[in-house]
Write an enzyme that holds these catalytic residues in place. Structure first.
Site, PDB file in Angstrom:
ATOM      1  CD  GLU A  27      -9.976  13.533  40.893  1.00 27.53           C
ATOM      2  OE1 GLU A  27      -9.237  14.339  41.514  1.00 27.53           O
ATOM      3  OE2 GLU A  27     -11.110  13.204  41.302  1.00 27.53           O
TER       4      GLU A  27
ATOM      5  CG  MET B  53     -14.393  17.432  40.658  1.00 26.00           C
ATOM      6  SD  MET B  53     -13.155  16.166  41.027  1.00 26.00           S
ATOM      7  CE  MET B  53     -12.127  16.267  39.559  1.00 26.00           C
ATOM      8  CB  THR B  54     -16.407  24.472  40.558  1.00 26.70           C
ATOM      9  OG1 THR B  54     -17.695  23.825  40.539  1.00 26.70           O
ATOM     10  CG2 THR B  54     -15.961  24.726  39.141  1.00 26.70           C
ATOM     11  CE1 TYR B  55     -15.038  18.848  45.210  1.00 27.72           C
ATOM     12  CE2 TYR B  55     -16.962  19.571  43.973  1.00 27.72           C
ATOM     13  CZ  TYR B  55     -16.097  18.565  44.377  1.00 27.72           C
ATOM     14  OH  TYR B  55     -16.277  17.277  43.922  1.00 27.72           O
ATOM     15  CD  GLU B  56     -11.485  20.295  49.111  1.00 27.14           C
ATOM     16  OE1 GLU B  56     -10.442  19.762  49.525  1.00 27.14           O
ATOM     17  OE2 GLU B  56     -12.361  20.755  49.883  1.00 27.14           O
TER      18      GLU B  56
END
Length: 428
Positions: free
Chosen positions: A217, A280-283
């Protein structure tokens, strides 16, 4: 499986009687610690075959059938209704169980400190039955191409015992922060890169990892093509060992999305090269930001809709949080919200005698309360309704499955509904 929202005046025993099950069955399915103190707005799952739906204004036989993915003829038949008879508002309609679909599920697990807690290991052991992959987080790449190992404890053995693929998660983290400079070195210095690949291969053989999972990342935009080239090289090499290669991707909605979390990730190339991706479908709601749903269904859908336009849906795992946050109000930049499990969130609502609300647009539960020190708080978390909305989206888009961040946070309704909706693929 029925999802029931607790209403004012209801008790566990009245709910159980209404569905023809025992209170003990509900307690066990939901791991209720205080069964005599239910919270208004709390969701519980009822272990019955199929479910019930109460007719709402504007409903028709066909709209209800479409909502649950069955034919209107089947719905009419099981409820002994004539297709031409208007439905009465409030009529309780039985919904037969839908066919379970194949799905793959990953659970990240993150030991912190110098030891693996008993509770964390027990979480892995209890939930491995529901998993295709178990992913200790993380092996940290070093600038010379070597690896700093995480605590593994009994995770390899737990994976073997439960026919779970052990996933080797590798990050470009330094001091628990993602480093673009570390990424630059690993992706561009061929001598270090070859040593890096040698070390990955030796470590995977040592512990029995069968999937190599790269979570790189905050890469420099200039290293996007270098990352793609590295993935091709790694895929060619690891395929000879019979291993899978997967990556974690930031949640994008376009190929030219700006920002260092996004520009180094090429959805189309990853879809062509690797075996699968975790998006990463959150935050959206995060510890350092204002109070809101962690993974609101609208933005999640937008990301995944874009993803399936760039790569096969069968290669996409939806990222899903197993946590929520408790924010102190008013939000001030620089403050940090406290992470809570769904079970902890319900406990907070109970202790402060407040009802739980539900945001139907975000598909997420929330509530506000006043702490003993007089400060206002707002809590957003996950419940049976919110996770079922995500499961429905997986099935609608034909995705590979779901990846959880992270094990060790109690959310029993998730596992009950996972088993109700899916046949978990076992690859080991």
């Amino acid at each position: 499986m029925q999802i029931h929202v607790v209403q004012p005046g209801q008790s566990l025993y009245s709910i159980a009687q209404g569905y023809g099950v025992t209170a003990e069955q509900i307690i066990r399915s939901n791991e209720l610690q205080t069964p005599n103190e239910l919270v208004v707005g709390q969701t519980i799952v009822i272990p019955i075959t199929g479910s019930y739906y109460w007719v709402q204004p504007g409903d028709s036989l066909w709209s209800i059938a479409r909502k649950f993915g069955i034919s209107a003829q089947t719905l009419a038949s099981v409820n002994r209704l004539s297709p031409s008879t208007p439905l009465q508002v409030g009529f309780r309609m039985y919904i037969p169980p839908t066919r379970r679909v194949q799905g793959e599920f990953n659970g990240y697990i993150e030991p912190r400190g110098n030891t693996v807690s008993k509770e964390l290991e027990e979480s892995a052991r209890e939930n491995a039955h529901y998993l295709t992959y178990l992913a200790p987080f993380s092996f940290q790449a070093l600038r010379d191409g070597s690896l700093k190992e995480p605590l593994l404890n009994n995770f390899p053995e737990i994976a073997r015992q439960n026919q779970v693929v052990l996933m080797m998660v590798i990050t470009n983290q330094e001091n628990d922060q993602f480093s673009d400079e570390l990424g630059r070195i690993l992706l561009n210095d061929m001598n270090i890169q070859n040593k890096f690949l040698d070390n990955i291969e030796a470590t995977a053989q040592k512990y029995g990892f069968k999937d190599i999972h790269l979570d790189f990342e905050y890469l420099r935009p200039a290293d996007r093509e270098a990352y793609n080239a590295f993935l091709r090289k790694a895929k060619s090499r690891f395929s000879q060992q019979g291993w899978l290669l997967s990556t974690a991707l930031a949640p994008k909605t376009s190929s030219d999305q700006k920002g260092k979390w996004y520009e180094g990730h090429d959805y189309k190339a990853h879809g062509e090269i690797v075996d699968f991706v975790v998006i990463m479908t959150y935050e959206w709601g995060y510890s350092g930001g204002p109070a809101m749903a962690v993974s609101p269904i609208g933005p999640v859908r937008d990301v995944l809709t874009y993803a399936v336009s760039e790569m096969p849906a069968s290669k996409i795992m939806m990222g899903q949080n197993l946590y929520g946050y408790d924010w102190t109000l008013p939000f001030k930049p620089g403050t940090v919200a406290k992470a809570v499990s769904p079970q902890q969130a319900i406990q907070i609502a109970r202790e402060n005698n407040v009802a739980i609300s539900y945001d139907y647009k975000a598909q997420a539960p929330f509530f506000k309360y006043t702490a003993k020190d007089g400060k206002q708080h707002e809590v957003w978390f996950e419940d049976a309704r919110s996770i079922q909305a995500k499961f429905n989206l997986i099935k609608e888009l034909g995705l590979r499955g779901m990846s959880y961040w992270k094990l060790g946070l109690s959310f029993p309704q998730n596992w009950a509904l996972l088993e109700y909706n899916f046949n978990v693929v076992k690859r080991a």
